[in-house]
Write a protein that holds these residues in place. Structure first.
Motif, PDB file in Angstrom:
ATOM      1  N   GLU A 152       0.843  -1.188   0.000  1.00  0.00           N
ATOM      2  CA  GLU A 152       0.000   0.000   0.000  1.00  0.00           C
ATOM      3  C   GLU A 152       0.881   1.243   0.000  1.00  0.00           C
ATOM      4  O   GLU A 152       1.871   1.310   0.731  1.00  0.00           O
ATOM      5  CB  GLU A 152      -0.900  -0.009   1.246  1.00  0.00           C
ATOM      6  CG  GLU A 152      -1.856   1.160   1.326  1.00  0.00           C
ATOM      7  CD  GLU A 152      -2.666   1.122   2.613  1.00  0.00           C
ATOM      8  OE1 GLU A 152      -3.525   1.993   2.803  1.00  0.00           O
ATOM      9  OE2 GLU A 152      -2.394   0.222   3.441  1.00  0.00           O
ATOM     10  N   PRO A 153       0.578   2.246  -0.817  1.00  0.00           N
ATOM     11  CA  PRO A 153       1.389   3.466  -0.806  1.00  0.00           C
ATOM     12  C   PRO A 153       1.211   4.243   0.486  1.00  0.00           C
ATOM     13  O   PRO A 153       0.165   4.173   1.139  1.00  0.00           O
ATOM     14  CB  PRO A 153       0.867   4.251  -2.012  1.00  0.00           C
ATOM     15  CG  PRO A 153      -0.541   3.762  -2.196  1.00  0.00           C
ATOM     16  CD  PRO A 153      -0.526   2.323  -1.802  1.00  0.00           C
ATOM     17  N   LEU A 154       2.219   4.988   0.843  1.00  0.00           N
ATOM     18  CA  LEU A 154       2.190   5.821   2.035  1.00  0.00           C
ATOM     19  C   LEU A 154       1.542   7.158   1.685  1.00  0.00           C
ATOM     20  O   LEU A 154       2.033   7.897   0.824  1.00  0.00           O
ATOM     21  CB  LEU A 154       3.611   6.044   2.564  1.00  0.00           C
ATOM     22  CG  LEU A 154       3.746   7.033   3.727  1.00  0.00           C
ATOM     23  CD1 LEU A 154       3.023   6.507   4.960  1.00  0.00           C
ATOM     24  CD2 LEU A 154       5.215   7.302   4.029  1.00  0.00           C
ATOM     25  N   ARG A 155       0.411   7.456   2.334  1.00  0.00           N
ATOM     26  CA  ARG A 155      -0.256   8.729   2.115  1.00  0.00           C
ATOM     27  C   ARG A 155       0.457   9.820   2.912  1.00  0.00           C
ATOM     28  O   ARG A 155       0.622   9.677   4.140  1.00  0.00           O
ATOM     29  CB  ARG A 155      -1.730   8.642   2.530  1.00  0.00           C
ATOM     30  CG  ARG A 155      -2.596   7.818   1.586  1.00  0.00           C
ATOM     31  CD  ARG A 155      -4.016   7.704   2.093  1.00  0.00           C
ATOM     32  NE  ARG A 155      -4.074   6.788   3.241  1.00  0.00           N
ATOM     33  CZ  ARG A 155      -4.275   5.486   3.138  1.00  0.00           C
ATOM     34  NH1 ARG A 155      -4.414   4.928   1.940  1.00  0.00           N
ATOM     35  NH2 ARG A 155      -4.311   4.724   4.212  1.00  0.00           N
ATOM     36  N   VAL A 156       0.859  10.880   2.240  1.00  0.00           N
ATOM     37  CA  VAL A 156       1.619  11.940   2.898  1.00  0.00           C
ATOM     38  C   VAL A 156       1.034  13.293   2.536  1.00  0.00           C
ATOM     39  O   VAL A 156       0.401  13.464   1.480  1.00  0.00           O
ATOM     40  CB  VAL A 156       3.112  11.898   2.495  1.00  0.00           C
ATOM     41  CG1 VAL A 156       3.738  10.573   2.853  1.00  0.00           C
ATOM     42  CG2 VAL A 156       3.291  12.212   1.019  1.00  0.00           C
ATOM     43  N   MET A 157       1.257  14.243   3.439  1.00  0.00           N
ATOM     44  CA  MET A 157       1.038  15.664   3.167  1.00  0.00           C
ATOM     45  C   MET A 157       2.394  16.351   3.213  1.00  0.00           C
ATOM     46  O   MET A 157       3.262  15.952   4.000  1.00  0.00           O
ATOM     47  CB  MET A 157       0.093  16.281   4.206  1.00  0.00           C
ATOM     48  CG  MET A 157      -1.324  15.766   4.181  1.00  0.00           C
ATOM     49  SD  MET A 157      -2.338  16.642   5.388  1.00  0.00           S
ATOM     50  CE  MET A 157      -3.887  15.770   5.210  1.00  0.00           C
ATOM     51  N   THR A 158       2.555  17.354   2.399  1.00  0.00           N
ATOM     52  CA  THR A 158       3.806  18.117   2.394  1.00  0.00           C
ATOM     53  C   THR A 158       3.488  19.600   2.424  1.00  0.00           C
ATOM     54  O   THR A 158       2.331  20.018   2.231  1.00  0.00           O
ATOM     55  CB  THR A 158       4.636  17.789   1.143  1.00  0.00           C
ATOM     56  OG1 THR A 158       3.907  18.204  -0.029  1.00  0.00           O
ATOM     57  CG2 THR A 158       4.952  16.310   1.056  1.00  0.00           C
ATOM     58  N   LEU A 159       4.511  20.365   2.695  1.00  0.00           N
ATOM     59  CA  LEU A 159       4.381  21.825   2.646  1.00  0.00           C
ATOM     60  C   LEU A 159       4.812  22.325   1.276  1.00  0.00           C
ATOM     61  O   LEU A 159       5.713  21.755   0.647  1.00  0.00           O
ATOM     62  CB  LEU A 159       5.234  22.474   3.740  1.00  0.00           C
ATOM     63  CG  LEU A 159       4.920  22.089   5.194  1.00  0.00           C
ATOM     64  CD1 LEU A 159       5.834  22.840   6.150  1.00  0.00           C
ATOM     65  CD2 LEU A 159       3.460  22.364   5.532  1.00  0.00           C
ATOM     66  N   GLU A 160       4.161  23.395   0.823  1.00  0.00           N
ATOM     67  CA  GLU A 160       4.539  24.021  -0.441  1.00  0.00           C
ATOM     68  C   GLU A 160       5.986  24.493  -0.371  1.00  0.00           C
ATOM     69  O   GLU A 160       6.466  24.903   0.694  1.00  0.00           O
ATOM     70  CB  GLU A 160       3.581  25.167  -0.731  1.00  0.00           C
ATOM     71  CG  GLU A 160       3.686  25.746  -2.129  1.00  0.00           C
ATOM     72  CD  GLU A 160       4.713  26.860  -2.183  1.00  0.00           C
ATOM     73  OE1 GLU A 160       5.299  27.067  -3.259  1.00  0.00           O
ATOM     74  OE2 GLU A 160       4.934  27.506  -1.138  1.00  0.00           O
ATOM     75  N   ALA A 195     -11.938  11.132   8.742  1.00  0.00           N
ATOM     76  CA  ALA A 195     -13.308  10.600   8.693  1.00  0.00           C
ATOM     77  C   ALA A 195     -13.346   9.210   8.085  1.00  0.00           C
ATOM     78  O   ALA A 195     -14.167   8.373   8.465  1.00  0.00           O
ATOM     79  CB  ALA A 195     -14.201  11.557   7.903  1.00  0.00           C
ATOM     80  N   GLU A 196     -12.456   8.940   7.116  1.00  0.00           N
ATOM     81  CA  GLU A 196     -12.410   7.630   6.463  1.00  0.00           C
ATOM     82  C   GLU A 196     -11.427   6.688   7.135  1.00  0.00           C
ATOM     83  O   GLU A 196     -11.191   5.587   6.648  1.00  0.00           O
ATOM     84  CB  GLU A 196     -12.024   7.807   4.995  1.00  0.00           C
ATOM     85  CG  GLU A 196     -13.035   8.607   4.188  1.00  0.00           C
ATOM     86  CD  GLU A 196     -12.593   8.804   2.756  1.00  0.00           C
ATOM     87  OE1 GLU A 196     -11.601   8.128   2.353  1.00  0.00           O
ATOM     88  OE2 GLU A 196     -13.197   9.605   2.034  1.00  0.00           O
ATOM     89  N   ALA A 197     -10.845   7.113   8.271  1.00  0.00           N
ATOM     90  CA  ALA A 197      -9.891   6.300   9.032  1.00  0.00           C
ATOM     91  C   ALA A 197      -8.699   5.884   8.187  1.00  0.00           C
ATOM     92  O   ALA A 197      -8.228   4.741   8.270  1.00  0.00           O
ATOM     93  CB  ALA A 197     -10.585   5.082   9.632  1.00  0.00           C
ATOM     94  N   LYS A 198      -8.215   6.811   7.362  1.00  0.00           N
ATOM     95  CA  LYS A 198      -7.043   6.546   6.532  1.00  0.00           C
ATOM     96  C   LYS A 198      -5.825   7.214   7.169  1.00  0.00           C
ATOM     97  O   LYS A 198      -5.780   8.440   7.260  1.00  0.00           O
ATOM     98  CB  LYS A 198      -7.247   7.069   5.114  1.00  0.00           C
ATOM     99  CG  LYS A 198      -8.317   6.348   4.327  1.00  0.00           C
ATOM    100  CD  LYS A 198      -8.435   6.905   2.916  1.00  0.00           C
ATOM    101  CE  LYS A 198      -9.481   6.145   2.101  1.00  0.00           C
ATOM    102  NZ  LYS A 198      -9.592   6.686   0.730  1.00  0.00           N
ATOM    103  N   PRO A 199      -4.852   6.449   7.635  1.00  0.00           N
ATOM    104  CA  PRO A 199      -3.670   7.052   8.255  1.00  0.00           C
ATOM    105  C   PRO A 199      -2.803   7.768   7.222  1.00  0.00           C
ATOM    106  O   PRO A 199      -2.756   7.391   6.052  1.00  0.00           O
ATOM    107  CB  PRO A 199      -2.946   5.860   8.865  1.00  0.00           C
ATOM    108  CG  PRO A 199      -3.394   4.692   8.057  1.00  0.00           C
ATOM    109  CD  PRO A 199      -4.792   4.978   7.634  1.00  0.00           C
ATOM    110  N   PHE A 200      -2.110   8.787   7.676  1.00  0.00           N
ATOM    111  CA  PHE A 200      -1.230   9.554   6.805  1.00  0.00           C
ATOM    112  C   PHE A 200      -0.120  10.158   7.655  1.00  0.00           C
ATOM    113  O   PHE A 200      -0.160  10.114   8.893  1.00  0.00           O
ATOM    114  CB  PHE A 200      -2.016  10.663   6.090  1.00  0.00           C
ATOM    115  CG  PHE A 200      -2.602  11.694   7.022  1.00  0.00           C
ATOM    116  CD1 PHE A 200      -1.908  12.865   7.316  1.00  0.00           C
ATOM    117  CD2 PHE A 200      -3.838  11.490   7.620  1.00  0.00           C
ATOM    118  CE1 PHE A 200      -2.433  13.807   8.189  1.00  0.00           C
ATOM    119  CE2 PHE A 200      -4.370  12.423   8.497  1.00  0.00           C
ATOM    120  CZ  PHE A 200      -3.668  13.576   8.784  1.00  0.00           C
TER     121      PHE A 200
END
Length: 687
Positions: free
Chosen positions: A579-587, A628-633
């Motif tokens: 499964e791919p790792l869901r990430v957030m990044t900064l601009e 809300a969808e219980a998806k870790p990131f």
């Protein structure tokens, strides 16, 4: 003392060697007399120990002693059989004076009487005593093993409630395990006694048949003379063996039928029969029997008088005032002195409850909360990688009746209210319909919930609600609160325990950690726990710390140095292998701005408050659908600003790991779900 210890250690091997000698090497009749008297002495000693034991475990070595005593007696049977068959034709003293005494004095010199006496002793031993003791041993072993889990849970409950210390709990666990092993061994050892009685019958038959053959064939005796001589010796030999066997059977029966008491068997029986109400009816009934015509008056009436005298004497003793020992003078407390027990708290984790929640820990009602707390500690210990300190439950009269409070190191880390006689129905997003009850919020996850009557639980479950009792609510909240504060649970003692356990498997790795002080190592591990990195893979973590300690001994710098080595552990909870790792990044521009600020003021990690608020708002808006969808990131940023961003969001997104680019493995697929500061976020930050 050393000589006595050496003699004690060598006594058992010497005894076993003696058994072999008795079975193989011929011995003179004199030595046979000595061994027979020794056998009787040992049996009497075993019987006395069994009668004087206050509880069965006081004689825990009895099954093994019974085995060796039985083997010793069988060895004597082999030796005596050899002498009887070889020298029996010389007379009744051929096998020693002990067998001669039992063959002539005990049975009156009549071997027919001897056969019946021996048969009666065998029946008493085999059918009555041994069979009854074996049945009691079997039932006791079965019930003891069935009760073992319940006893272990009771010990855990007392330990969690603070009623006993860890050392006392350890001792009680050992006693419970020893009791189960003891009754299991007694169940098996009772078969030795039964087999010994059967062997006595076979040995008697072998001696008689052998004598009837050897007497006329080898020694020229008549059939009648051979029958009289060899049968007398065989019966004497059998009786010499059966008397100790009967004593051991009685000892085994006394041990397995004992009930735990503070007194030995004699004291226990004496205290229970030492009542005037017991002997008064006995005296009256014996008197009535004694005056009936045809009864032996001179036998019954004296016994009736003795029973009456015993009843009168016991009644007089019962009326005497019980002497009260003088009480030790109690010194009046000095109001000017303050004890350490008034200012110190021995337990690290406490669960304070109002008086309305006391039924949840009442043992008479099963103490449901105590079992759940034990389960919480066990599960947390497995997850975190170290033993979580015990939780003491205490009632606090200062709390409202249905309030509970989780305390860690004197600080409240969780508090809420439950209803002990109702169930909490949680709306997990799939429920429909309204429930009748008091509206509430789940203390752990903040879900909408309703306290409903216990009888409405099935209806609520059918409508899609998750229904739990109040004990589960408290235990779940406790689990979440302790997990969120796992770093505060780890102290120097727990770290030392981790090192001691690792030293058995990797001593050189532990030696490599020596330059780092224990307090600094504890700080590093607490820092990892505070960011959700568990210590289950302590060997891998220790190896990374040992490498980093060669460059610096600063705990904060070590944490940042080892995180890239632990990246796989961090993302293991966020994404599966495929499964791919869901990430957030900064601009990029925003990240460059924050990085420049971090370089201008190293070590402070300062972010301008208004900019920080906007970053947090943008992160919350982007994270809400995933939560809300219980998806870790994870939030992935530059290494220079990782600590600053973590401090910024830890209060609003405590479960979101903040990672640097170097912590994500190169072979791990990445899915960027949001760029904070890009497009809409950039407009929000600029507003």
């Amino acid at each position: 003392m050393k000589i006595l210890a050496a003699v004690r250690q060598g006594a058992l091997p010497a005894a076993i060697l003696l058994l072999v000698v008795l079975m193989v090497v011929p011995i003179p009749a004199f030595m046979l007399d000595v061994f027979f008297i020794m056998n009787i002495t040992i049996s009497l000693a075993v019987l006395m120990v069994a009668l004087n034991a206050e509880k069965p475990l006081d004689f825990s070595s009895f099954p093994t002693v019974l085995l060796f005593a039985t083997l010793f007696r069988l060895g004597l049977n082999v030796a005596s059989t050899r002498i009887v068959l070889v020298h029996g034709h010389t007379g009744s003293a051929a096998a020693g004076h002990v067998i001669e005494a039992f063959g002539s004095f005990v049975i009156g010199g009549d071997y027919v009487v001897g056969l019946f006496v021996f048969a009666i002793i065998v029946i008493i031993n085999l059918i009555v005593v041994t069979k009854g003791a074996g049945r009691v041993s079997e039932v006791s072993a079965r019930f003891t093993l069935d009760a073992l889990p319940g006893k272990q849970m009771a010990i855990d409950a007392d330990l969690n409630a603070g009623l006993i210390t860890p050392d006392e709990a350890k001792k009680r666990r050992v006693d419970v395990a020893t009791e189960a092993e003891f009754y299991g061994s007694m169940d098996g050892s009772s078969k030795f006694v039964k087999g010994d009685a059967v062997a006595g019958l076979l040995i008697l038959a072998a001696n008689i048949v052998g004598g009837l053959i050897l007497g006329p064939v080898s020694h020229g005796l008549t059939i009648a003379k051979a029958a009289q001589t060899y049968t007398m010796l065989a019966i004497g030999d059998a009786l010499v063996a059966q008397v100790p066997a009967l004593l051991l059977s009685i000892a085994a029966a006394a041990i397995v039928t004992r009930v735990k008491s503070e007194k030995d068997l004699a004291g226990q029986i004496g205290s229970q029969f030492g009542s005037a109400r017991t002997w008064t009816p006995v005296a009256v009934i014996l008197t009535l029997l004694g005056v009936l015509p045809g009864m032996p008056h001179f036998v019954i009436l004296p016994l009736a008088a003795a029973a009456g005298f015993a009843a009168w004497k016991l009644h007089q003793i019962a009326k005497r005032p019980v002497p009260v020992p003088p009480a030790a003078p109690v010194e009046a407390p000095d109001p000017s002195k303050i004890g350490w027990d008034e200012v110190s708290e021995t337990m690290m984790v406490n669960l304070d409850i109002g008086y309305g929640l006391v039924p949840l820990v009442d043992e008479r009602r099963g103490a449901p909360l105590m079992g759940r707390i034990t389960g919480v500690r066990r599960q947390l210990s497995k997850e975190l990688g170290f033993v979580v300190p015990q939780v003491r439950v205490r009632d606090d009269i200062n709390l409202p009746p249905y309030i509970y409070r989780v305390m860690l190191g004197g600080v409240c880390i969780g508090e809420d209210q439950v209803s002990p006689d109702e169930m909490l129905a949680l709306d997990t997003g799939q429920a429909f319909g309204e429930l009748i009850g008091k509206k509430a919020k789940d203390p752990t996850f903040g879900l909408d919930a309703t306290w409903i009557a216990t009888g409405d639980a099935d209806v609520a479950t059918g409508q899609g609600y998750l229904v739990v009792d109040s004990g589960t609510v408290i235990a779940t909240h406790l689990n979440h609160a302790l997990g969120a504060n796992a770093g505060d649970l780890l102290g120097a003692d727990e770290v030392q325990s981790l090192l001691d356990e690792l030293k058995e498997r990797a001593p050189h790795l532990v030696a490599a950690l020596a330059p780092l002080p224990l307090t600094a190592l504890a700080t590093v591990l607490r820092g990892l726990l505070s960011e959700g990195i568990q210590l289950r893979e302590f060997r891998r973590i220790a190896a990374a710390i040992a490498n980093a300690a060669q460059r610096t001994l600063d705990p904060l710098e070590i944490i940042e140095l080892i995180r890239p080595d632990l990246g796989a552990l961090i993302i293991a909870k966020l994404a599966g292998v495929r499964e791919p790792l869901r990430v957030m990044t900064l601009e990029g521009g925003l990240e460059q701005l924050l990085g420049q600020a971090a370089r201008n003021e190293p070590g402070r990690h300062v972010i301008e408050p208004e900019l920080g608020r906007r970053i947090v708002d943008a992160l919350q808006a982007a994270a809400q659908p995933l939560i809300a969808e219980a998806k870790p990131f994870a939030l992935v940023v530059q290494p220079a600003i990782r600590v600053a961003i973590r401090k910024l969001i830890r209060t609003v997104l405590p479960d979101t790991p903040v990672m640097s680019f170097f912590e994500v493995p190169e072979d791990k697929a990445v899915e960027v779900v949001a760029i904070i500061g890009g497009h809409a976020q950039q407009q929000a930050l600029a507003a």
